[in-house]
Write an enzyme that holds these catalytic residues in place. Structure first.
Site: not given
Length: 312
Positions: A138, A140, A288, A303
């Site tokens: 995917h 983000d 990723h 993150r």
């Protein structure tokens, strides 16, 4: 002596690979735009980890404020390598946030668990933890009108084995599409929606209130990177639901083919984490995949994401 007649050629039976299939074979691996001028890095050592994507940065302490020159050189490395890795930085959440803010304002994500700050997402996974965006390729937050420019991820706790993350170069993925597929998708738009991605691990009653906050949006199937000018494939299996103007069956077949492109090993880099390691990736150019193969051990990551612009 009489010459021997050549043996007749062996006839092969008729056969073909299905037209919507996933084909093996050599790839064109072009890391940079043809017009890009490469220069040596002067403020750190860069170690490439794959052909077109992924490099380790050595000689930089991210706990210290960046100078303008260092920020500029790291930005060039990010554009050229798409994801940068820094070993054993052990940043506080505030230092991690300060590093990311050199590239723009930070965004929050109310759909994911927060860490010590609202703009820090915390992934705390053990044997009994709910899955999130693992085991799926995917990009983000493409369900936003302005998806993230990039993200800075730090591993706080690392399992003894497993838990790697892979990134794929979606410009290389676009470069290697057939001419027929490129003709079908150039200028096309696709719908992105947060529901299918989050519904994998979130009950409907929690998602329902966010449907008005995050309505479906349309983005180009092929976006242009705003700095490098590279054309990148910009659909992903978590959030892209259909291609505008196509009937459902045709859209589904084409999207399945496009989703598969991230699976090509030649477009990928795989990173084995250590405690305190940092990954900084360009969300405009990559997908990723977080590998969930570390149970029953724990894996903790934090993150921060950098707000981006509207794809074109």
């Amino acid at each position: 002596m009489t010459a021997t007649a050549p043996a007749p050629a062996t006839a092969l039976r008729a056969a073909r690979v299905p037209g919507d299939g996933f084909h093996e074979g050599p790839r064109v691996l072009r890391r940079l735009p043809d017009t890009w001028e490469e220069r040596p890095y002067e403020l750190f050592r860069l170690v490439p980890l794959a052909r077109t994507i992924g490099a380790r940065i050595e000689g930089v302490d991210l706990s210290r404020p960046l100078t303008g020159a260092l920020r500029a050189e790291l930005d060039r490395a990010l554009l050229e390598w798409k994801v940068l890795f820094f070993r054993a930085q052990h940043l506080t959440a505030d230092r991690q946030r300060a590093f990311a803010r050199h590239w723009g304002e930070l965004e929050t994500n109310p759909l994911l668990a927060a860490g010590s700050r609202a703009d820090v997402v915390r992934f705390d996974k053990g044997d009994t933890a709910n899955p999130t965006f693992e085991n799926v390729w995917h990009t983000d937050v493409t369900f936003r009108e302005r998806p993230a420019l990039g993200a800075v991820l730090q591993l706080r706790e690392v399992p003894p084995s497993g838990g790697d993350t892979l990134w794929a170069d979606m410009a290389a993925a676009y470069d290697n599409l057939s001419r027929e597929v490129k003709d079908r998708i150039d200028g096309a738009y696709a719908v992105h929606d947060f529901v299918p991605g989050f519904a994998r691990f979130t009950p409907p009653e929690r998602l329902a209130p966010f449907q008005e906050v995050f309505p479906p949006v349309e983005h180009p199937v092929v976006r242009t990177h705003p700095v490098t000018g590279r054309r990148t494939l910009f659909v992903n299996a978590s959030f892209t639901t259909r291609i505008v103007g196509m009937d459902r069956d045709e859209s589904d077949r084409l999207l399945r083919h496009l989703f598969q492109q991230a699976h090509v090993p030649e477009y990928q880099v795989r990173f084995r984490w250590g405690p305190g390691d940092i990954a900084f990736w360009d969300n405009r150019a990559t997908q990723h995949y977080a590998v969930n193969d570390y149970g029953p051990h724990r894996r903790v990551a934090e993150r921060v994401a950098i707000a981006g612009d509207r794809p074109y």
